[in-house]
Design an enzyme around this catalytic site. Structure first.
Site, PDB file in Angstrom:
ATOM      1  N   GLY A  28       0.768  -1.188  -0.042  1.00  0.00           N
ATOM      2  CA  GLY A  28       0.174  -0.169  -0.038  1.00  0.00           C
ATOM      3  C   GLY A  28       0.950   1.286  -0.360  1.00  0.00           C
ATOM      4  O   GLY A  28       1.555   1.152  -0.088  1.00  0.00           O
ATOM      5  N   ALA A  41       1.772   8.894   3.859  1.00  0.00           N
ATOM      6  CA  ALA A  41       1.961   9.826   3.178  1.00  0.00           C
ATOM      7  C   ALA A  41       3.463   9.999   2.794  1.00  0.00           C
ATOM      8  O   ALA A  41       3.168  10.758   1.697  1.00  0.00           O
ATOM      9  CB  ALA A  41       1.202  11.223   4.564  1.00  0.00           C
ATOM     10  N   ARG A  92       5.703   4.236  -0.422  1.00  0.00           N
ATOM     11  CA  ARG A  92       5.324   3.230  -0.635  1.00  0.00           C
ATOM     12  C   ARG A  92       5.731   2.156   0.388  1.00  0.00           C
ATOM     13  O   ARG A  92       6.923   2.165   0.390  1.00  0.00           O
ATOM     14  CB  ARG A  92       5.486   2.874  -2.273  1.00  0.00           C
ATOM     15  CG  ARG A  92       4.783   3.164  -3.192  1.00  0.00           C
ATOM     16  CD  ARG A  92       5.574   3.822  -4.584  1.00  0.00           C
ATOM     17  NE  ARG A  92       7.026   4.454  -4.232  1.00  0.00           N
ATOM     18  CZ  ARG A  92       7.935   4.116  -5.183  1.00  0.00           C
ATOM     19  NH1 ARG A  92       7.744   3.622  -6.666  1.00  0.00           N
ATOM     20  NH2 ARG A  92       9.113   4.825  -4.809  1.00  0.00           N
ATOM     21  N   CYS A  93       4.627   1.073   0.187  1.00  0.00           N
ATOM     22  CA  CYS A  93       5.421   0.184   1.250  1.00  0.00           C
ATOM     23  C   CYS A  93       5.107  -1.516   0.736  1.00  0.00           C
ATOM     24  O   CYS A  93       4.213  -1.567  -0.309  1.00  0.00           O
ATOM     25  CB  CYS A  93       3.892   0.500   2.337  1.00  0.00           C
ATOM     26  SG  CYS A  93       4.206   1.577   2.473  1.00  0.00           S
ATOM     27  N   LYS A 124       8.879   0.360   4.495  1.00  0.00           N
ATOM     28  CA  LYS A 124       8.838   0.939   3.946  1.00  0.00           C
ATOM     29  C   LYS A 124       9.443   2.651   3.348  1.00  0.00           C
ATOM     30  O   LYS A 124      10.972   2.440   3.686  1.00  0.00           O
ATOM     31  CB  LYS A 124       8.463   2.062   5.590  1.00  0.00           C
ATOM     32  CG  LYS A 124       7.596   3.341   5.357  1.00  0.00           C
ATOM     33  CD  LYS A 124       7.151   3.847   7.159  1.00  0.00           C
ATOM     34  CE  LYS A 124       6.489   5.187   7.129  1.00  0.00           C
ATOM     35  NZ  LYS A 124       6.693   5.223   8.591  1.00  0.00           N
ATOM     36  N   ASP A 167      -0.140  10.598  17.267  1.00  0.00           N
ATOM     37  CA  ASP A 167      -1.150  10.292  15.710  1.00  0.00           C
ATOM     38  C   ASP A 167      -1.687   9.422  16.184  1.00  0.00           C
ATOM     39  O   ASP A 167      -1.502   8.152  14.716  1.00  0.00           O
ATOM     40  CB  ASP A 167      -0.604  10.123  14.556  1.00  0.00           C
ATOM     41  CG  ASP A 167      -1.368  10.078  13.644  1.00  0.00           C
ATOM     42  OD1 ASP A 167      -0.730   9.489  12.601  1.00  0.00           O
ATOM     43  OD2 ASP A 167      -2.240  10.700  13.208  1.00  0.00           O
TER      44      ASP A 167
HETATM   45  C1  LIG Z   1       4.686  -0.681   6.304  1.00  0.00           C
HETATM   46  C2  LIG Z   1       4.224   0.764   6.415  1.00  0.00           C
HETATM   47  C3  LIG Z   1       2.300  -0.019   7.817  1.00  0.00           C
HETATM   48  C4  LIG Z   1       3.776  -0.435   8.836  1.00  0.00           C
HETATM   49  O1  LIG Z   1       3.798   0.073   9.381  1.00  0.00           O
HETATM   50  N1  LIG Z   1       4.065  -1.848   8.875  1.00  0.00           N
HETATM   51  C5  LIG Z   1       4.790  -2.059  10.140  1.00  0.00           C
HETATM   52  C6  LIG Z   1       2.948  -2.343   8.519  1.00  0.00           C
HETATM   53  C7  LIG Z   1       3.037  -4.441   8.331  1.00  0.00           C
HETATM   54  N2  LIG Z   1       2.735  -4.605   7.701  1.00  0.00           N
HETATM   55  C8  LIG Z   1       1.329  -4.630   6.914  1.00  0.00           C
HETATM   56  C9  LIG Z   1       0.705  -5.411   6.454  1.00  0.00           C
HETATM   57  C10 LIG Z   1       0.864  -6.848   6.337  1.00  0.00           C
HETATM   58  C11 LIG Z   1       0.249  -7.069   5.041  1.00  0.00           C
HETATM   59  C12 LIG Z   1      -0.249  -6.233   4.460  1.00  0.00           C
HETATM   60  N3  LIG Z   1      -0.105  -5.295   4.749  1.00  0.00           N
HETATM   61  N4  LIG Z   1       1.557  -3.417   6.408  1.00  0.00           N
HETATM   62  C13 LIG Z   1       2.146  -1.815   7.218  1.00  0.00           C
HETATM   63  N5  LIG Z   1       1.835  -0.777   7.254  1.00  0.00           N
HETATM   64  C14 LIG Z   1       1.341  -0.038   5.809  1.00  0.00           C
HETATM   65  C15 LIG Z   1       1.796  -0.388   4.159  1.00  0.00           C
HETATM   66  C16 LIG Z   1       0.996   0.080   3.771  1.00  0.00           C
HETATM   67  C17 LIG Z   1      -0.344   1.120   4.744  1.00  0.00           C
HETATM   68  C18 LIG Z   1       1.049   0.871   6.195  1.00  0.00           C
END
Ligand SMILES: CC[C@@H]1C(=O)N(C)c2cnc(-c3ccc[nH]3)nc2N1C1CCCC1
Length: 314
Positions: free
Chosen positions: A35, A38, A41-42, A57, A159
């Protein structure tokens, strides 16, 4: 000499399929896009030597130096990402998202974070509309534990919101995204300019008196209210009406909430920060002591209301 093709405004360099952390020598394979936030991309990330999975991240540097090449302020400033790394890399707690490394190349800054396969509490609430009180006690217990740890380290999150509470495969809840967090000053307050808009603004933040630990407690009240009712306590438009409601702590009290839930929400959403309970006092509130809290939640509760067979005293 590398030819850098000037990219469309706001376009971001593609992220390489393989990444090497120069600090550790670890080689990662970049997986699917998880996803975008702000910040950027991740991606899913796999350590090629251990096959361990992480969440990557990616924060583009082009927009980090405060002003980008068009003189526009990029969302995350360099200072903010560096603060996030500086704060998060020191932390280690079962209810705080694991920080496993960071590195940078010409185009991006990379943060290697704990993979939380069940995404966030925001996703659960979207699927469920509302959560039962035992589930709210379960999640709040983990969130409060993670927040106690942050506050003990002198960190205000600033936040707290449903999308920043991540859920792992075995249903553990982890506080994440320290992008707006800050170390508290001597008086327990911080007046650091807040770049980025937190979700659940406390009255003292609206009237620009600065954040304190108690501003995080206010956010917990908004989170508890939203999880139980399905909508946030202060969501008026226009904005000035919302700010007035926040300052007066004026929110609709849904009748279907239990008296204990209503009372704890009222304590957390006290206009005066000093009147809000400490994190220890939250866990001692009747809402927690007089209600059943499951030790674990079945994964299906991410999309279907669970039926608890509450152990009756013999
Ligand atoms: C890397 C950024 C954020 C995050 O901080 N973490 C820890 C995370 C962990 N698993 C996930 C994840 C595992 C499977 C789907 N999402 N996502 C995380 N996110 C999401 C990604 C998109 C927006 C925030």
């Amino acid at each position: 000499m590398e030819l850098r093709v000037p990219r469309r405004r706001g376009a971001q360099e593609p992220v390489a399929s393989f990444l090497r952390d120069p600090n550790t020598g670890r080689i990662y394979r970049r997986g699917r896009l998880l996803g975008t936030g702000a910040f950027g991309r991740c991606y899913k990330l796999t350590d090629m030597s251990t096959n361990r999975v992480f969440a990557l991240k990616v924060v583009p540097r082009g927009r980090l130096s405060g002003l980008d090449q068009w003189g526009k302020r990029g969302p995350p400033s360099r200072r903010q990402v560096e603060r996030e790394i500086e704060l998060h890399s020191q932390l280690r707690h079962r209810n705080v998202v694991g920080f496993h490394g960071h590195f940078a190349d010409r185009d991006n800054v990379y943060l290697v974070l704990e993979y939380c396969s069940r995404k966030s509490l925001a996703h659960v609430l979207k699927a469920r509309k509302t959560l039962t009180e035992p589930e709210v006690r379960y999640y709040l217990r983990g969130i409060v534990a993670g927040l106690q740890y942050l506050h003990q380290q002198g960190i205000i999150h600033r936040d707290l919101k449903l999308s920043n509470f991540f859920i792992t495969k075995n249903m553990e809840v982890k506080v994440g995204d320290l992008g707006l967090a800050t170390k508290v000053g001597p008086g327990g307050h911080c007046h650091g300019g807040l770049c980025g808009t937190p979700n659940y603004l406390a009255p003292e933040v609206v009237s620009r008196k600065g954040h304190s630990f108690r501003s995080d407690i206010w956010a917990l009240g908004c989170i508890m209210y939203t999880a139980l009712t399905g909508f946030p306590p202060f969501k008026a438009s226009p904005l000035p009406e919302m700010y007035r409601n926040i300052r007066d702590a004026h929110y609709p009290v849904p009748a279907h909430l239990s008296p204990n839930a209503r009372r704890l929400i009222a304590r957390l959403l006290a206009p005066n920060p000093a009147d809000r309970p400490s994190l220890d006092q939250v866990l001692e509130d009747d809402f927690f002591t007089q209600g059943f809290t499951p030790d674990q939640l079945p994964p299906r509760s991410c999309h279907t209301a669970p039926i608890f067979t509450i152990p009756q005293p013999l």
